[in-house]
Write a protein that holds these residues in place. Structure first.
Motif, mmCIF file in Angstrom:
data_model
loop_
_atom_site.group_PDB
_atom_site.id
_atom_site.type_symbol
_atom_site.label_atom_id
_atom_site.label_comp_id
_atom_site.label_asym_id
_atom_site.label_seq_id
_atom_site.Cartn_x
_atom_site.Cartn_y
_atom_site.Cartn_z
ATOM 1 N N ALA A 47 -1.245 6.791 15.355
ATOM 2 C CA ALA A 47 0.084 6.618 15.859
ATOM 3 C C ALA A 47 1.036 4.856 15.364
ATOM 4 C CB ALA A 47 0.313 6.363 17.668
ATOM 5 N N GLN A 48 0.393 3.761 15.398
ATOM 6 C CA GLN A 48 0.235 3.438 14.820
ATOM 7 C C GLN A 48 0.806 3.349 13.288
ATOM 8 O OE1 GLN A 48 -2.596 0.644 16.101
ATOM 9 N NE2 GLN A 48 -1.700 -0.286 17.601
ATOM 10 N N ASN A 49 -0.092 3.658 12.501
ATOM 11 C CA ASN A 49 -0.695 3.567 11.395
ATOM 12 C C ASN A 49 0.423 4.799 10.281
ATOM 13 O OD1 ASN A 49 -1.879 2.158 10.488
ATOM 14 N ND2 ASN A 49 -3.765 4.125 10.293
ATOM 15 N N TYR A 50 1.050 6.048 11.892
ATOM 16 C CA TYR A 50 2.431 6.301 11.087
ATOM 17 C C TYR A 50 3.217 5.889 11.284
ATOM 18 C CZ TYR A 50 5.152 11.235 11.284
ATOM 19 O OH TYR A 50 5.453 12.293 10.667
ATOM 20 N N VAL A 51 3.703 5.229 12.405
ATOM 21 C CA VAL A 51 4.904 4.915 12.902
ATOM 22 C C VAL A 51 5.319 3.777 11.673
ATOM 23 C CG1 VAL A 51 6.198 2.700 13.903
ATOM 24 C CG2 VAL A 51 5.237 4.710 15.170
ATOM 25 N N ARG A 52 3.835 3.105 11.723
ATOM 26 C CA ARG A 52 4.714 1.737 10.176
ATOM 27 C C ARG A 52 4.969 2.695 8.043
ATOM 28 N NH1 ARG A 52 -0.123 -0.621 12.435
ATOM 29 N NH2 ARG A 52 -0.282 -2.469 13.564
ATOM 30 N N PHE A 53 4.119 3.390 8.423
ATOM 31 C CA PHE A 53 4.715 4.523 7.532
ATOM 32 C C PHE A 53 5.666 4.793 7.081
ATOM 33 C CE2 PHE A 53 3.578 8.178 4.180
ATOM 34 C CZ PHE A 53 3.160 7.678 2.225
ATOM 35 N N HIS A 54 5.940 5.445 8.191
ATOM 36 C CA HIS A 54 7.475 6.456 8.209
ATOM 37 C C HIS A 54 9.143 6.270 9.010
ATOM 38 C CE1 HIS A 54 5.066 10.283 7.019
ATOM 39 N NE2 HIS A 54 4.446 9.489 7.683
ATOM 40 N N GLN A 55 8.496 4.562 8.862
ATOM 41 C CA GLN A 55 9.211 4.494 10.006
ATOM 42 C C GLN A 55 11.257 3.838 9.116
ATOM 43 O OE1 GLN A 55 9.115 0.547 12.469
ATOM 44 N NE2 GLN A 55 8.110 -0.370 10.819
ATOM 45 N N GLN A 56 10.546 3.989 8.016
ATOM 46 C CA GLN A 56 11.853 3.184 7.130
ATOM 47 C C GLN A 56 13.282 4.656 6.921
ATOM 48 O OE1 GLN A 56 12.745 0.384 6.665
ATOM 49 N NE2 GLN A 56 11.201 -0.488 7.825
ATOM 50 N N LYS A 57 12.221 5.935 7.014
ATOM 51 C CA LYS A 57 12.681 7.338 6.874
ATOM 52 C C LYS A 57 13.068 7.658 7.881
ATOM 53 C CE LYS A 57 10.236 7.976 2.085
ATOM 54 N NZ LYS A 57 9.490 8.277 1.307
ATOM 55 N N LYS A 58 13.174 7.422 9.440
ATOM 56 C CA LYS A 58 12.900 8.598 10.503
ATOM 57 C C LYS A 58 13.140 7.705 11.607
ATOM 58 C CE LYS A 58 9.995 12.366 9.378
ATOM 59 N NZ LYS A 58 7.978 13.092 9.665
ATOM 60 N N ARG A 115 2.109 11.448 25.640
ATOM 61 C CA ARG A 115 4.000 10.144 25.456
ATOM 62 C C ARG A 115 3.385 8.390 25.879
ATOM 63 N NH1 ARG A 115 7.848 13.387 25.762
ATOM 64 N NH2 ARG A 115 7.547 15.491 26.686
ATOM 65 N N ASN A 116 2.436 8.462 26.955
ATOM 66 C CA ASN A 116 2.387 7.036 26.821
ATOM 67 C C ASN A 116 1.692 6.025 25.742
ATOM 68 O OD1 ASN A 116 2.708 6.937 29.679
ATOM 69 N ND2 ASN A 116 1.056 7.740 30.877
ATOM 70 N N THR A 117 0.629 6.648 25.366
ATOM 71 C CA THR A 117 0.094 5.736 24.234
ATOM 72 C C THR A 117 1.618 6.426 23.022
ATOM 73 O OG1 THR A 117 -1.531 6.656 23.857
ATOM 74 C CG2 THR A 117 -1.318 6.157 22.002
ATOM 75 N N ILE A 118 2.192 6.837 23.060
ATOM 76 C CA ILE A 118 3.545 6.781 21.521
ATOM 77 C C ILE A 118 4.345 5.644 22.623
ATOM 78 C CG2 ILE A 118 5.210 8.479 20.584
ATOM 79 C CD1 ILE A 118 3.933 10.809 20.734
ATOM 80 N N GLU A 119 4.310 6.009 23.577
ATOM 81 C CA GLU A 119 6.211 4.586 24.062
ATOM 82 C C GLU A 119 5.452 3.596 23.845
ATOM 83 O OE1 GLU A 119 8.909 5.083 24.793
ATOM 84 O OE2 GLU A 119 8.902 7.583 25.039
ATOM 85 N N ASN A 120 4.212 3.165 23.933
ATOM 86 C CA ASN A 120 3.870 1.953 24.097
ATOM 87 C C ASN A 120 3.567 1.096 22.354
ATOM 88 O OD1 ASN A 120 3.458 1.606 26.281
ATOM 89 N ND2 ASN A 120 1.064 2.223 26.001
#
Length: 208
Positions: free
Chosen positions: A113-124, A140-145
């Protein structure tokens, strides 16, 4: 002694056969393994013998398959489970394979999830990222954290950057282009109010 009857041995592709039992159990074995184990349609085997097949043959193969899948690309626990299920492994062997790769930290939903957020957060947007990760089977808890720790929150700035990349100018665009750009940003999960505010602001282009 509890026994299982082999009700069918059906040849499959790549040298495998599907072995089905009268209790609904089923495993994929290679023809050579079937011969070595002396399995024949209509015959009975003990429950303990079946358990030994799962442990010594199918279970080991499931672990190797899990490792191979993770070598090719990073996956969530849910994605890996589904892939092994598609490959025909029994649930018990899948659970043991998942536990095995977890032991060596080859699978880690938080890291994914961390890698996904870092890679996609500039576009999503944050909401789009949350929906994507939930669809990948992350709880959900992992996602929110992860979002709390990793996500950069200035979504209007991200919209500005995306508009700049598209060379969009509200004053020079017609309604069709405006609608197309609006839908483009909506698909990435940005709020309608943020999209319209930045699109119409006009003076954001002076920053570049």
């Amino acid at each position: 002694m509890e026994e299982l009857q082999i009700i069918a041995i059906t040849p499959q592709e790549k040298g495998k056969s599907l072995v089905q039992f009268d209790d609904g159990s089923r495993v994929f074995l290679y023809k050579g393994e079937i011969r070595k184990l002396s399995l024949r349609e209509g015959e009975y085997i003990s429950k303990s013998f079946y358990e030994q097949i799962l442990k010594d043959i199918v279970g080991i193969r499931a672990k190797k398959r899990a490792m191979h899948l993770l070598e090719r690309m990073d996956r969530t626990e849910s994605q890996l489970t589904e892939k092994l299920r598609q490959n025909g492994y029994p649930d018990r062997c899948i659970e043991e394979a998942i536990d095995y790769v977890k032991t060596y930290h080859y699978i880690d939903d938080a890291r994914y999830a961390q890698n996904y957020v870092r890679f996609h957060q500039q576009k999503k947007s944050r909401q789009r990222l949350k929906m994507d990760l939930y669809a990948k089977g992350i709880d959900r808890n992992t996602i929110e954290n992860v979002l709390e720790e990793t996500f950069c929150s200035d979504e209007q700035e991200k919209i500005r950057q995306l508009l700049e990349k598209r060379h969009f100018c509200y004053g020079d665009s017609d309604r069709k282009e405006q609608q197309k750009t609006y839908q483009f940003l909506m698909r990435r999960g940005f709020k309608s109010s943020d999209i319209l505010y930045v699109m119409k602001a006009g003076n954001w282009q002076d920053k570049y």
